[in-house]
Design a protein around this motif. Structure first.
Motif, short mmCIF file in Angstrom:
data_model
loop_
_atom_site.label_atom_id
_atom_site.label_comp_id
_atom_site.label_asym_id
_atom_site.label_seq_id
_atom_site.Cartn_x
_atom_site.Cartn_y
_atom_site.Cartn_z
N GLN A 24 42.08 40.51 27.53
CA GLN A 24 42.19 39.40 28.47
C GLN A 24 43.67 39.19 28.84
OE1 GLN A 24 40.42 35.89 26.87
NE2 GLN A 24 38.44 36.85 26.48
N VAL A 25 43.88 38.93 30.14
CA VAL A 25 45.24 38.64 30.60
C VAL A 25 45.23 37.30 31.30
CG1 VAL A 25 47.14 39.36 32.08
CG2 VAL A 25 45.78 41.08 30.90
N ARG A 26 46.05 36.39 30.80
CA ARG A 26 46.19 35.07 31.43
C ARG A 26 47.65 34.83 31.76
NH1 ARG A 26 42.17 33.44 27.53
NH2 ARG A 26 40.33 32.53 28.53
N LYS A 27 47.89 34.31 32.96
CA LYS A 27 49.27 34.02 33.37
C LYS A 27 49.24 32.94 34.44
CE LYS A 27 53.58 36.51 34.44
NZ LYS A 27 54.23 36.20 33.14
N THR A 28 50.21 32.07 34.44
CA THR A 28 50.27 30.95 35.37
C THR A 28 51.47 31.09 36.31
OG1 THR A 28 49.22 29.49 33.75
CG2 THR A 28 50.33 28.44 35.59
N PHE A 29 51.24 30.77 37.59
CA PHE A 29 52.28 30.90 38.60
C PHE A 29 52.37 29.61 39.41
CE2 PHE A 29 50.63 35.07 37.67
CZ PHE A 29 51.77 35.85 37.53
N LYS A 30 53.51 29.45 40.10
CA LYS A 30 53.71 28.25 40.91
C LYS A 30 52.98 28.32 42.24
CE LYS A 30 58.20 26.90 38.98
NZ LYS A 30 59.64 26.63 39.28
N THR A 31 52.79 29.54 42.78
CA THR A 31 52.13 29.68 44.09
C THR A 31 50.92 30.60 43.98
OG1 THR A 31 53.40 31.61 44.81
CG2 THR A 31 54.35 29.45 45.24
N LYS A 32 49.96 30.39 44.88
CA LYS A 32 48.77 31.23 44.91
C LYS A 32 49.12 32.66 45.31
CE LYS A 32 44.06 31.42 46.77
NZ LYS A 32 43.09 30.81 47.71
N GLY A 33 50.12 32.79 46.19
CA GLY A 33 50.53 34.12 46.62
C GLY A 33 51.03 34.96 45.46
N GLU A 34 51.86 34.34 44.59
CA GLU A 34 52.39 35.05 43.43
C GLU A 34 51.26 35.41 42.48
OE1 GLU A 34 56.54 34.51 40.90
OE2 GLU A 34 55.53 32.76 41.76
N PHE A 38 50.06 39.21 41.38
CA PHE A 38 49.98 39.62 39.97
C PHE A 38 48.60 40.17 39.64
CE2 PHE A 38 48.94 38.72 35.51
CZ PHE A 38 49.93 39.45 34.88
N LYS A 39 47.56 39.51 40.15
CA LYS A 39 46.20 40.00 39.88
C LYS A 39 46.02 41.41 40.44
CE LYS A 39 42.61 39.28 42.36
NZ LYS A 39 41.46 38.74 43.13
N GLY A 49 55.80 50.42 34.98
CA GLY A 49 56.96 49.55 34.95
C GLY A 49 56.60 48.10 34.73
N GLU A 50 57.59 47.26 34.83
CA GLU A 50 57.41 45.83 34.58
C GLU A 50 56.98 45.11 35.85
OE1 GLU A 50 57.61 44.33 31.63
OE2 GLU A 50 57.93 46.32 30.76
N TRP A 51 56.29 43.99 35.65
CA TRP A 51 55.88 43.13 36.76
C TRP A 51 57.12 42.52 37.40
CZ3 TRP A 51 53.20 41.20 40.48
CH2 TRP A 51 53.36 39.88 40.88
N ASN A 52 57.22 42.67 38.71
CA ASN A 52 58.35 42.11 39.47
C ASN A 52 57.81 41.04 40.40
OD1 ASN A 52 60.49 41.47 41.11
ND2 ASN A 52 61.09 43.59 41.51
N PRO A 53 58.03 39.76 40.08
CA PRO A 53 57.47 38.69 40.89
C PRO A 53 58.03 38.62 42.30
CG PRO A 53 59.06 37.81 39.33
CD PRO A 53 58.87 39.25 38.98
N HIS A 54 59.11 39.31 42.57
CA HIS A 54 59.73 39.24 43.89
C HIS A 54 59.36 40.41 44.79
CE1 HIS A 54 62.06 35.93 42.34
NE2 HIS A 54 62.51 36.67 41.37
N GLN A 55 58.53 41.31 44.29
CA GLN A 55 58.17 42.49 45.08
C GLN A 55 56.66 42.53 45.27
OE1 GLN A 55 59.23 46.24 43.33
NE2 GLN A 55 59.31 47.28 45.29
#
Length: 322
Positions: A24-34, A38-39, A49-55
């Motif tokens: 299971q993967v759970r993560k919280t973000f400030k915007t629906k777009g982000e 991620f999903k 590689g690592e998750w890049n929230p800006h790309q």
């Protein structure tokens, strides 16, 4: 898997990329777009590689589906728009949405033009594509600027609005032997409605010497007065659904007449004829707007030049007048 909004106004992603028995993967973000990005990233087995929230790596086809699920389904032509957008996406090679280049789209449009596609159709496609990104940004599914914002629509010559003379109206109605097609044509001429609006009429929409048009192009109902004779003729039809499909019968009858129309105008000439004669006979442009159901007066102004006093001052105020 889901994206849900928390009580704090944040967006929580819950996914199992490995299926029911996976981690299971759970993560919280400030915007629906982000959260959406991620999903999509976590579900893409090819990601490294690592998750890049800006790309944002979401591809255009996925953006189209996000648009359709969150907005397009609510539009009358949503399915048609999705089909058109998907066709554009396939030709462009399904690029990453954020990396879509305006020049890339312009090349696509130029190819469409060289293939004989009309400028108006190209402009419609551009409108659909721009609206896709604008709506996704409005919904906070993406947080980058519209990559197509700088592209301007093509200039399109005004369409010739042909209308029928009284003699042509007589000739046309005489040629339409099909009962439903003849009556539908007369309704269009008497009210200015579209062929589809008349063809879909039910008896309950005829009352108090008016036709109550519903499910119109702009989704707004409108009531148009009709003569007692036309009302009686409609109410005498012994069925609740007044007409069957009759457009083919109208077109066959039109072909038998001497009437010549611009390309793309068949049954719509009836609507133009109503509007044109309305203005020729001294009608008010605002009343015509309401009768036609135009949301913008700009559309109705196409008929303004037919008013009896249109530019009449030219005759008295030009420099050749002594």
């Amino acid at each position: 898997m889901s994206i849900t909004k928390t009580e704090k106004g944040e967006w929580r992603v819950y996914v199992k990329p490995g299926g029911r028995t996976g981690k299971q993967v759970r993560k919280t973000f400030k915007t629906k777009g982000e959260a959406t990005r991620f999903k999509n990233w976590i579900l893409n087995a090819a990601n490294v590689g690592e998750w890049n929230p800006h790309q944002d790596q979401t591809r255009l086809k996925d953006l189209i589906e996000l648009w359709y699920d969150n907005h397009g389904k609510s539009l009358k032509d949503g399915l048609r728009r999705r089909t058109a957008l998907t066709a554009i996406c396939d030709v462009l090679g399904n690029p990453i949405g954020q990396k879509l280049d305006a020049s890339q789209y312009v090349k696509y449009r130029s190819k469409r033009m060289s293939d004989g596609i009309k400028p108006k159709t190209c402009n419609n496609e551009l409108t659909y594509a721009k609206s896709l990104f604008n709506e996704l940004r409005s919904l906070k599914i993406i947080d980058y600027d519209n990559p197509l914002a700088s592209i301007k629509p093509l200039k399109v010559d005004e369409t010739e609005l042909a209308y029928l003379t009284h003699d042509q109206i007589t000739e046309l109605l005489s040629a339409i032997e099909h009962h439903d097609a003849n009556l539908i044509a007369r309704i269009c001429l008497a009210t200015g409605c579209r062929w589809g609006e008349a063809e879909s009429l039910k008896k309950r929409q005829i009352r108090n010497s008016q036709i109550h048009f519903t499910k119109t192009k702009n989704s707004k109902n409108r009531n148009i007065p009709i003569s007692p004779e036309l009302e009686a003729e409609l109410l005498a039809i012994p069925k609740s659904q007044l007409f069957g499909f009759s457009l083919s019968a109208f077109r066959r009858a039109l072909e038998k007449t001497s009437i010549e129309l611009p390309d793309g105008q068949a049954s719509h000439v009836l609507r133009h004829t109503f509007a044109s004669h309305f203005m020729i006979n001294g009608g008010n442009i605002l009343t015509l707007q309401r009768a036609l159901g135009h949301s913008s007066l700009k559309m109705t102004m196409r008929y303004a030049h037919l008013a009896p006093d249109h530019l009449s001052e030219v005759l008295t105020l030009n420099p050749m007048v002594k």
